[in-house]
Write a protein that holds these residues in place. Structure first.
Motif, short mmCIF file in Angstrom:
data_model
loop_
_atom_site.label_atom_id
_atom_site.label_comp_id
_atom_site.label_asym_id
_atom_site.label_seq_id
_atom_site.Cartn_x
_atom_site.Cartn_y
_atom_site.Cartn_z
N GLN A 56 71.09 107.80 33.05
CA GLN A 56 69.75 107.91 32.49
C GLN A 56 69.37 106.56 31.89
OE1 GLN A 56 69.12 110.74 29.31
NE2 GLN A 56 66.94 110.75 29.70
N GLN A 58 66.45 105.03 29.51
CA GLN A 58 65.30 105.26 28.64
C GLN A 58 64.69 103.91 28.33
OE1 GLN A 58 67.43 107.22 25.49
NE2 GLN A 58 66.83 109.24 26.24
N SER A 59 63.43 103.73 28.71
CA SER A 59 62.82 102.42 28.48
C SER A 59 61.41 102.57 27.91
CB SER A 59 62.78 101.59 29.77
OG SER A 59 61.91 102.18 30.70
N THR A 78 56.41 104.51 28.50
CA THR A 78 57.80 104.94 28.39
C THR A 78 58.21 105.66 29.66
OG1 THR A 78 57.20 107.05 27.37
CG2 THR A 78 57.67 105.23 25.88
N SER A 79 59.49 105.58 29.98
CA SER A 79 60.03 106.30 31.14
C SER A 79 61.48 106.66 30.86
CB SER A 79 59.91 105.48 32.42
OG SER A 79 60.76 104.35 32.36
N SER A 80 61.95 107.70 31.54
CA SER A 80 63.33 108.15 31.36
C SER A 80 63.87 108.73 32.68
CB SER A 80 63.37 109.21 30.25
OG SER A 80 64.69 109.52 29.94
N THR A 82 66.44 109.60 35.80
CA THR A 82 67.86 109.95 35.90
C THR A 82 68.30 109.91 37.36
OG1 THR A 82 67.41 112.32 36.09
CG2 THR A 82 67.75 111.45 33.87
#
Length: 129
Positions: A56, A58-59, A78-80, A82
């Motif tokens: 994952q 997370q940014s 934002t993005s996450s 996987t």
């Protein structure tokens, strides 16, 4: 580990600052096979494993614009995402007592949309019962 990077810039009369913060995490699950190949060292084992690795990222990408009339405007994305990937590992295990062991593992896998290769080193203290 988290990583942040800043970049100043300008477009026309407006100045801007961009900050990117990213945190990559992973967990793995899979079987490992250990052997004790050394006659004189019965407490030392070596082995290999095959793992499913869940990644994952997370940014947050933040841009702050300095407006011409004064003040600021902020845009944050934002993005996450996987990914699940196959991984393989090599490991060494040293039993300190009947229940306590020290273990070192090296795992290689890929992550991301482009399949970037990565390696992880891990050391652990194990309690067996």
């Amino acid at each position: 580990p988290s990583h942040a990077q800043q970049a100043p810039g300008s477009q026309g009369a407006n100045a801007w600052t961009r900050t990117v913060d990213a945190k990559v995490t992973a967990w793995s699950l899979g079987p490992e096979y250990l052997v004790t190949p050394f006659q004189g060292l019965p407490r030392l084992s070596i082995g290999a494993g095959v793992h499913l690795v869940h990644w994952q990222v997370q940014s947050t990408d933040t841009t702050v614009f300095q407006l011409t009339g004064g003040g600021t405007s902020t845009m944050a994305l934002t993005s996450s995402p996987t990914w699940n990937r196959l991984g393989v590992s090599l490991l060494a295990d040293c039993r300190l007592t009947d229940h306590l062991a020290l273990e070192a593992r090296w795992l290689t896998s890929s992550y991301g949309w482009q399949g970037e290769r990565t390696q992880i080193a891990q050391a652990g203290l194990l309690w067996r019962f």
